[in-house]
Design a protein around this motif. Structure first.
Motif, PDB file in Angstrom:
ATOM      1  N   GLU A  25       3.560 -54.529  51.880  1.00  0.00           N
ATOM      2  CA  GLU A  25       2.292 -55.243  52.035  1.00  0.00           C
ATOM      3  C   GLU A  25       2.007 -55.547  53.502  1.00  0.00           C
ATOM      4  O   GLU A  25       0.863 -55.462  53.955  1.00  0.00           O
ATOM      5  CB  GLU A  25       2.305 -56.531  51.211  1.00  0.00           C
ATOM      6  N   ILE A  55       0.703 -52.304  55.081  1.00  0.00           N
ATOM      7  CA  ILE A  55      -0.696 -52.035  54.744  1.00  0.00           C
ATOM      8  C   ILE A  55      -1.621 -52.842  55.648  1.00  0.00           C
ATOM      9  O   ILE A  55      -2.623 -52.333  56.166  1.00  0.00           O
ATOM     10  CB  ILE A  55      -0.967 -52.364  53.260  1.00  0.00           C
ATOM     11  N   VAL A  86     -10.197 -51.837  54.396  1.00  0.00           N
ATOM     12  CA  VAL A  86      -9.531 -52.315  53.180  1.00  0.00           C
ATOM     13  C   VAL A  86     -10.555 -52.839  52.182  1.00  0.00           C
ATOM     14  O   VAL A  86     -10.465 -52.570  50.973  1.00  0.00           O
ATOM     15  CB  VAL A  86      -8.503 -53.408  53.524  1.00  0.00           C
ATOM     16  N   PRO A  89     -11.040 -49.642  48.861  1.00  0.00           N
ATOM     17  CA  PRO A  89      -9.756 -49.949  48.195  1.00  0.00           C
ATOM     18  C   PRO A  89      -9.159 -48.750  47.473  1.00  0.00           C
ATOM     19  O   PRO A  89      -7.937 -48.654  47.315  1.00  0.00           O
ATOM     20  CB  PRO A  89     -10.128 -51.083  47.226  1.00  0.00           C
ATOM     21  N   GLN A  90     -10.006 -47.820  47.034  1.00  0.00           N
ATOM     22  CA  GLN A  90      -9.504 -46.639  46.340  1.00  0.00           C
ATOM     23  C   GLN A  90      -8.697 -45.730  47.265  1.00  0.00           C
ATOM     24  O   GLN A  90      -7.908 -44.897  46.789  1.00  0.00           O
ATOM     25  CB  GLN A  90     -10.662 -45.851  45.710  1.00  0.00           C
ATOM     26  N   ILE A 100      -6.740 -47.127  49.683  1.00  0.00           N
ATOM     27  CA  ILE A 100      -5.548 -47.910  49.999  1.00  0.00           C
ATOM     28  C   ILE A 100      -4.511 -47.820  48.891  1.00  0.00           C
ATOM     29  O   ILE A 100      -3.309 -47.694  49.155  1.00  0.00           O
ATOM     30  CB  ILE A 100      -5.917 -49.399  50.233  1.00  0.00           C
ATOM     31  N   GLU A 101      -4.964 -47.866  47.651  1.00  0.00           N
ATOM     32  CA  GLU A 101      -4.021 -47.987  46.533  1.00  0.00           C
ATOM     33  C   GLU A 101      -3.049 -46.813  46.437  1.00  0.00           C
ATOM     34  O   GLU A 101      -1.849 -47.032  46.159  1.00  0.00           O
ATOM     35  CB  GLU A 101      -4.783 -48.161  45.223  1.00  0.00           C
ATOM     36  N   PRO A 102      -3.461 -45.554  46.640  1.00  0.00           N
ATOM     37  CA  PRO A 102      -2.465 -44.477  46.590  1.00  0.00           C
ATOM     38  C   PRO A 102      -1.375 -44.615  47.653  1.00  0.00           C
ATOM     39  O   PRO A 102      -0.216 -44.265  47.398  1.00  0.00           O
ATOM     40  CB  PRO A 102      -3.304 -43.209  46.815  1.00  0.00           C
ATOM     41  N   ARG A 141      -0.293 -47.510  48.867  1.00  0.00           N
ATOM     42  CA  ARG A 141       0.567 -48.596  48.376  1.00  0.00           C
ATOM     43  C   ARG A 141       1.511 -48.084  47.288  1.00  0.00           C
ATOM     44  O   ARG A 141       2.719 -48.369  47.300  1.00  0.00           O
ATOM     45  CB  ARG A 141      -0.284 -49.740  47.852  1.00  0.00           C
ATOM     46  N   GLN A 142       0.973 -47.315  46.336  1.00  0.00           N
ATOM     47  CA  GLN A 142       1.802 -46.810  45.245  1.00  0.00           C
ATOM     48  C   GLN A 142       2.871 -45.847  45.736  1.00  0.00           C
ATOM     49  O   GLN A 142       3.999 -45.843  45.242  1.00  0.00           O
ATOM     50  CB  GLN A 142       0.925 -46.144  44.174  1.00  0.00           C
TER      51      GLN A 142
END
Length: 268
Positions: free
Chosen positions: A147, A150, A159, A163-164, A166-168, A170-171
């Motif tokens: 976190e 990021i 951000v 957000p779409q 950022i999430e990949p 993060r995952q």
């Protein structure tokens, strides 16, 4: 636009586009998927080859410790498997360290070099900070470190707006093989010191790019690296932090194409 994928000798790769080849090396903790926005632009004029570094994504994850030389050998094997006599080489963050090591070890294979948001010769305070992050990952603070990363990597506006995107990232970070990540991160934390005394031997024409607001791969690092390289120029991106290939892929592609297509700069 052609697409080819494979995993020769344990290295996952993806090729898209036609034209002169350019190989892309991602940063620590990421994988070749981070290149999708930029590769879409570059593939209009280039054969774009992205791959997962050792210990990342779907490539092999041998037990550590790792060394910079391991990542250089992996790229050499991939170049052999893809029958690349020479190519342009772009490295991001840790990938920029691997790219420098490769250019030093195999100068005849590298036509032009692009170093994106790449650390150079950390000072003692910067060295302590990155080693503290290594220690934190080893002691079980991996998730909180993701976190924090990021937040360092992306501008707040991006951000909120995307957000779409950022999430990949993060995952990918949260599902990494942690021993392999720590082994790779240790190389990231130390290889700049290994490379600093040698970078003036890199003869490939080089473009150094970083975001002006990057807190770790700083504008000062980029300027000092450019000054050491015999045939280099510097491009700073206002308003950008670390993940410039994802936040500004169109701008990045324009800068890279301009550099790759221009006459080679002479040695200083």
């Amino acid at each position: 636009m052609t697409l080819r994928e494979g995993s020769p000798r344990g290295t996952r790769f993806r090729i898209v586009g036609e034209g002169p080849p350019i190989v892309l090396i991602h940063g620590v903790g990421a994988d070749l998927e981070m290149w999708t926005p930029l590769a879409t632009h570059l593939a209009r004029h280039r054969r774009v080859i992205a791959y997962d570094m050792q210990g990342h994504g779907e490539s092999e994850k041998p037990a550590g410790p790792y060394a910079l030389a391991d990542f250089v050998r992996q790229l050499r094997r991939l170049a052999e498997d893809l029958a690349l006599p020479s190519f342009d080489l772009l490295g991001f963050s840790m990938g920029g360290l691997v790219a420098q090591g490769f250019a030093l070890e195999h100068p005849a294979l590298v036509n032009r070099l692009v170093l994106v948001n790449t650390v150079y010769d950390r000072n003692p305070e910067e060295r302590r900070a990155v080693m503290a992050r290594v220690a934190g990952a080893k002691s079980g603070e991996y998730a909180s470190g993701v976190e924090a990363a990021i937040e360092r990597w992306f501008s707040p506006a991006f951000v909120l707006a995307r957000p779409q995107m950022i999430e990949p990232i993060r995952q990918r970070m949260m599902t990494n093989d942690q021993p392999a990540y720590i082994a790779a991160y240790t190389v990231f934390a130390t290889a700049d010191a290994e490379l600093a005394p040698q970078v003036d031997k890199i003869q490939a024409p080089t473009l150094v790019i970083t975001g002006m607001e990057d807190r770790r791969s700083t504008a000062d690092m980029a300027a000092r690296l450019t000054a050491r390289l015999p045939r280099a120029r510097l491009q700073l991106l206002p308003g950008q932090r670390h993940m410039t290939p994802i936040e500004a892929p169109d701008r990045m592609a324009d800068i890279i194409h301009e550099f790759l297509d221009a006459p080679a700069p002479g040695a200083r």
